[in-house]
Scaffold this motif. Structure first.
Motif, mmCIF file in Angstrom:
data_model
loop_
_atom_site.group_PDB
_atom_site.id
_atom_site.type_symbol
_atom_site.label_atom_id
_atom_site.label_comp_id
_atom_site.label_asym_id
_atom_site.label_seq_id
_atom_site.Cartn_x
_atom_site.Cartn_y
_atom_site.Cartn_z
ATOM 1 N N THR A 389 0.828 -1.207 0.000
ATOM 2 C CA THR A 389 0.000 0.000 0.000
ATOM 3 C C THR A 389 0.863 1.258 0.000
ATOM 4 N N ALA A 390 1.927 1.241 0.821
ATOM 5 C CA ALA A 390 2.822 2.397 0.874
ATOM 6 C C ALA A 390 3.511 2.623 -0.467
ATOM 7 N N LEU A 391 3.984 1.538 -1.090
ATOM 8 C CA LEU A 391 4.655 1.662 -2.383
ATOM 9 C C LEU A 391 3.708 2.173 -3.459
ATOM 10 N N ASP A 392 2.471 1.692 -3.435
ATOM 11 C CA ASP A 392 1.487 2.182 -4.415
ATOM 12 C C ASP A 392 1.259 3.681 -4.236
ATOM 13 N N GLY A 393 1.186 4.129 -2.982
ATOM 14 C CA GLY A 393 1.002 5.558 -2.729
ATOM 15 C C GLY A 393 2.180 6.387 -3.202
ATOM 16 N N ILE A 394 3.397 5.887 -2.932
ATOM 17 C CA ILE A 394 4.596 6.610 -3.360
ATOM 18 C C ILE A 394 4.669 6.684 -4.873
ATOM 19 N N ARG A 395 4.371 5.561 -5.544
ATOM 20 C CA ARG A 395 4.418 5.567 -7.017
ATOM 21 C C ARG A 395 3.361 6.503 -7.604
ATOM 22 N N GLY A 396 2.190 6.542 -6.969
ATOM 23 C CA GLY A 396 1.163 7.462 -7.443
ATOM 24 C C GLY A 396 1.581 8.912 -7.265
ATOM 25 N N LEU A 397 2.218 9.207 -6.114
ATOM 26 C CA LEU A 397 2.714 10.561 -5.869
ATOM 27 C C LEU A 397 3.781 10.934 -6.891
ATOM 28 N N LEU A 398 4.709 10.011 -7.161
ATOM 29 C CA LEU A 398 5.759 10.273 -8.150
ATOM 30 C C LEU A 398 5.172 10.533 -9.530
ATOM 31 N N ALA A 399 4.143 9.784 -9.883
ATOM 32 C CA ALA A 399 3.523 9.962 -11.195
ATOM 33 C C ALA A 399 2.932 11.369 -11.336
ATOM 34 N N GLU A 400 2.284 11.863 -10.264
ATOM 35 C CA GLU A 400 1.703 13.207 -10.328
ATOM 36 C C GLU A 400 2.781 14.288 -10.370
ATOM 37 N N VAL A 401 3.865 14.094 -9.607
ATOM 38 C CA VAL A 401 4.962 15.068 -9.619
ATOM 39 C C VAL A 401 5.611 15.114 -10.991
ATOM 40 N N ARG A 402 5.832 13.928 -11.581
ATOM 41 C CA ARG A 402 6.439 13.886 -12.909
ATOM 42 C C ARG A 402 5.536 14.495 -13.978
#
Length: 447
Positions: A389-402
């Motif tokens: 769950t934490a990794l999914d959240g981090i990847r989603g955050l990275l996608a929005e930042v990128r």
């Protein structure tokens, strides 16, 4: 005008309109930024809600605020008024920011070695303020808690710069015509005031003075870039970009494209906005500047291809597992200065990964030092679902930042606190037995 006129935001809820409200009051226009002492003479006081700051434990409702301040300091200054009584030293009375003051007082008493609790950042104006002015100031600050968008921030900077410039012109005996005050656009008003100033450097309003007056944690280069983008783009387009949270660098690049290829820039914006694909705007602007022969549709197609290729490359890097040979190459490069080891290449690499120095050691001694890969952890493991769950959240955050989105100021502080604590846990777990390579391989197989 009564105080009730400030109980709701102006039409459109724009910070630009709120900045105009502040300029109606002579006292509020004279506000300045200061670092106030937290104890002794000159320390701010609050009449209706005074509390003892010397409690041994922080109030529970202020724990998160104190924790954040201890790491990154106070980001938003409190607002205060200076009360001058004949024959007495001036006193500072708090207008807004009591929670921040209480948190800073607690830190000054209980964490005196922390530099963030040495002084209180404050915006101070001459007092006493009328109830209407106090209400106005509180309302503006409460409404302004949302992060300012680039267009609003640029307009606020220009309004403040105009106010400083007007004050200096009048002080120098240079009248400002009423029609200049009536110019609604802050950029145009500033240009009109600059014409009145001419070459008189004593009446200039440098960015350093503007930022100091506002108490903003903003450097002069960033302020100049904000205003540059604001001037270069039409106001309706600036508002649309504010709504879409377009970043400042993209606006500056878009203004460059619009300056040379206005039709292409307008076509790109219209197409991406209508199709809700504004995340492609940074790439599309770069394509438009690099390949002037392409039309808007061709630019967007090329931007999509570049974005897809970049995303695929990122996914590949995130899911790729290093090979043993690559691990060994990295180890060899990092340990060129170390003494030759009597161990085999693979055994030496494993010991290096566990944090042991590469020294001449007998095989038996090395075997005794190296822990088996399947050693059980000394503490219970975190649930796998929690990690996923934490990794999914981090990847989603990275996608929005990128994609060009920006993390809000207070969210950045919260992320820094969480990541710093997590980093300490990860660093402290290097002796759990398995090498980083083994852990990576197991995680990849389980995914």
């Amino acid at each position: 005008m009564t105080s009730t006129s400030f109980e709701a935001p102006p039409d459109g809820g724009s910070m630009i309109r709120l900045t105009e409200i502040l300029h109606r009051s002579v006292k509020l226009r004279q506000r300045r930024f200061e670092m106030l002492p937290l104890r002794g003479q000159g320390a701010p006081f609050t009449e209706p809600h005074a509390r003892n700051p010397s409690d041994t434990l922080p109030p529970s409702e202020l724990a998160d605020l104190i924790s954040s301040m201890s790491v990154i300091g106070l980001l938003e200054p409190v607002l205060a008024e200076e009360i001058v009584v004949d024959g007495k030293a001036p006193t500072i009375r708090l207008v807004t920011g009591e929670r921040r003051l209480r948190a800073m007082r607690w830190g000054a008493v209980n964490r005196p070695e922390n530099p963030h609790f040495q002084a209180l950042p404050a915006v101070v104006c001459p007092g006493p303020l009328s109830e209407e002015e106090r209400h106005m100031w509180r309302f503006v600050e409460n409404f302004a808690r949302e992060p300012l968008r680039p267009g609003e921030q640029a307009a606020a900077l220009l309004y403040q710069r105009c106010a400083i410039l007007v004050g200096k012109l009048l002080k120098a005996g240079k009248p400002v015509p009423q029609e200049v005050y009536a110019i609604p656009d802050p950029a145009e008003r500033f240009l009109a005031l600059e014409k009145i100033r001419g070459t008189d450097s004593s009446c200039a309003a440098p960015w350093s003075e503007v930022l100091d007056r506002l108490g903003l944690q903003l450097n002069e280069r960033k302020a100049s870039e904000l205003v540059r983008a604001f001037r270069a783009l039409p106001r309706d387009l600036t508002e649309e970009m504010d709504e879409a949270a377009i970043r400042l660098n993209t606006r500056i690049r878009f203004a460059e494209l619009r300056n040379g290829r206005a039709q292409a820039a307008e076509g790109i914006w219209a197409a991406l906005k209508s199709s809700k694909r504004l995340h492609l705007l940074p790439t599309a602007v770069n394509v438009g500047l690099e390949e002037p022969e392409l039309g808007p549709e061709e630019i967007i197609t090329e931007a999509e291809e570049r974005q897809d290729a970049a995303n695929a490359d990122r996914r590949a890097k995130l899911t790729r597992v290093p090979t043993r040979a690559e691990d060994q190459e990295e180890t060899d490069e990092g340990d060129d200065a170390a003494a030759p080891s009597a161990l085999g290449a693979d055994e030496g690499a494993e010991i290096a990964e566990l944090g042991h120095p590469m020294q001449p050691t007998a095989p038996a001694e090395a075997a005794a030092e190296a822990m088996p890969a399947d050693t059980a952890p000394s503490r219970p493991a975190v649930e796998s679902n929690t990690i996923r769950t934490a990794l999914d959240g981090i990847r989603g955050l990275l996608a929005e930042v990128r994609a060009g989105k920006e993390i809000a100021r207070y969210d950045r502080g919260s992320l820094r606190l969480a990541l710093r604590e997590l980093h300490d846990h990860l660093e402290g777990a290097t002796g759990d037995g398995a090498t980083d390579h083994d852990a990576t391989t197991e995680g990849s197989e389980a995914a």
